[in-house]
Design a protein around this motif. Structure first.
Motif, PDB file in Angstrom:
ATOM      1  N   VAL A  12      44.651  35.457  47.187  1.00 15.18           N
ATOM      2  CA  VAL A  12      45.881  34.662  47.184  1.00 15.18           C
ATOM      3  C   VAL A  12      46.256  34.283  45.758  1.00 15.18           C
ATOM      4  CG1 VAL A  12      46.908  32.447  47.883  1.00 15.18           C
ATOM      5  CG2 VAL A  12      45.652  33.828  49.545  1.00 15.18           C
ATOM      6  N   LEU A  13      45.279  33.857  44.968  1.00 17.64           N
ATOM      7  CA  LEU A  13      45.550  33.501  43.575  1.00 17.64           C
ATOM      8  C   LEU A  13      46.076  34.713  42.811  1.00 17.64           C
ATOM      9  CD1 LEU A  13      45.449  31.158  41.549  1.00 17.64           C
ATOM     10  CD2 LEU A  13      43.117  31.857  41.001  1.00 17.64           C
ATOM     11  N   ALA A  14      45.482  35.876  43.037  1.00 16.23           N
ATOM     12  CA  ALA A  14      45.952  37.100  42.381  1.00 16.23           C
ATOM     13  C   ALA A  14      47.380  37.428  42.809  1.00 16.23           C
ATOM     14  CB  ALA A  14      45.019  38.262  42.715  1.00 16.23           C
ATOM     15  N   GLU A  62      45.011  31.764  34.062  1.00 19.02           N
ATOM     16  CA  GLU A  62      44.075  32.747  33.501  1.00 19.02           C
ATOM     17  C   GLU A  62      43.359  33.516  34.604  1.00 19.02           C
ATOM     18  OE1 GLU A  62      41.333  31.218  30.564  1.00 19.02           O
ATOM     19  OE2 GLU A  62      42.926  30.015  29.663  1.00 19.02           O
ATOM     20  N   ARG A  63      42.863  32.787  35.602  1.00 17.80           N
ATOM     21  CA  ARG A  63      42.134  33.447  36.700  1.00 17.80           C
ATOM     22  C   ARG A  63      43.051  34.333  37.518  1.00 17.80           C
ATOM     23  NH1 ARG A  63      38.421  30.073  40.389  1.00 17.80           N
ATOM     24  NH2 ARG A  63      38.165  32.162  41.237  1.00 17.80           N
ATOM     25  N   ALA A  64      44.297  33.889  37.757  1.00 17.62           N
ATOM     26  CA  ALA A  64      45.247  34.678  38.538  1.00 17.62           C
ATOM     27  C   ALA A  64      45.505  36.022  37.865  1.00 17.62           C
ATOM     28  CB  ALA A  64      46.560  33.911  38.715  1.00 17.62           C
ATOM     29  N   GLU A  65      45.716  36.001  36.558  1.00 24.40           N
ATOM     30  CA  GLU A  65      45.972  37.250  35.849  1.00 24.40           C
ATOM     31  C   GLU A  65      44.741  38.162  35.877  1.00 24.40           C
ATOM     32  OE1 GLU A  65      47.733  38.942  31.638  1.00 24.40           O
ATOM     33  OE2 GLU A  65      47.080  36.854  31.727  1.00 24.40           O
ATOM     34  N   ALA A  66      43.579  37.591  35.617  1.00 25.30           N
ATOM     35  CA  ALA A  66      42.340  38.387  35.615  1.00 25.30           C
ATOM     36  C   ALA A  66      42.067  38.976  37.001  1.00 25.30           C
ATOM     37  CB  ALA A  66      41.167  37.532  35.153  1.00 25.30           C
ATOM     38  N   SER A  70      41.887  42.920  38.126  1.00 26.65           N
ATOM     39  CA  SER A  70      40.668  43.512  38.709  1.00 26.65           C
ATOM     40  C   SER A  70      40.884  43.994  40.142  1.00 26.65           C
ATOM     41  CB  SER A  70      39.500  42.531  38.656  1.00 26.65           C
ATOM     42  OG  SER A  70      39.675  41.471  39.566  1.00 26.65           O
ATOM     43  N   LEU A  71      41.736  43.328  40.901  1.00 24.89           N
ATOM     44  CA  LEU A  71      41.929  43.705  42.306  1.00 24.89           C
ATOM     45  C   LEU A  71      43.006  44.762  42.512  1.00 24.89           C
ATOM     46  CD1 LEU A  71      41.762  40.165  43.978  1.00 24.89           C
ATOM     47  CD2 LEU A  71      40.046  41.977  44.128  1.00 24.89           C
ATOM     48  N   PHE A  72      44.049  44.757  41.667  1.00 30.48           N
ATOM     49  CA  PHE A  72      45.220  45.561  41.983  1.00 30.48           C
ATOM     50  C   PHE A  72      45.644  46.567  40.924  1.00 30.48           C
ATOM     51  CE2 PHE A  72      45.966  41.418  44.223  1.00 30.48           C
ATOM     52  CZ  PHE A  72      45.627  41.880  45.482  1.00 30.48           C
ATOM     53  N   MET A  73      44.989  46.604  39.779  1.00 35.52           N
ATOM     54  CA  MET A  73      45.386  47.554  38.728  1.00 35.52           C
ATOM     55  C   MET A  73      44.492  48.798  38.791  1.00 35.52           C
ATOM     56  SD  MET A  73      47.941  46.099  37.178  1.00 35.52           S
ATOM     57  CE  MET A  73      48.109  47.011  35.676  1.00 35.52           C
TER      58      MET A  73
END
Length: 76
Positions: A12-14, A62-66, A70-73
């Motif tokens: 969700v954060l991502a 910061e965590r959302a971007e990271a 990691s999950l979607f790129m």
């Protein structure tokens, strides 16, 4: 099987990263329970208000971007 809510919260954060505008606001059209947990973790502002978006904290941003990367790129 038990649901790992920390993994749900990470996803969700991502996904909030997709809708970031005004440098740290994100549309809050996601699961309310997950948004509540993210708020309790100090990653977003309280989603229970009249605004249609939440504000990500510095750590949340910061965590959302990271997490998004990691999950979607795809790797280059």
């Amino acid at each position: 099987m038990e649901i790992d809510t920390d993994k749900i919260d990470d996803a969700v954060l991502a996904l909030l990263w997709l809708t970031v505008h005004d440098h740290r606001r994100a549309w809050k059209g996601l699961d309310w329970e997950a948004l509540g947990r993210l708020h309790r973790k100090g990653l977003i502002s309280d989603p229970a208000n009249k605004a249609k978006s939440v504000v990500l904290s510095d750590e949340g941003l910061e965590r959302a971007e990271a997490l998004f990367q990691s999950l979607f790129m795809r790797p280059k």
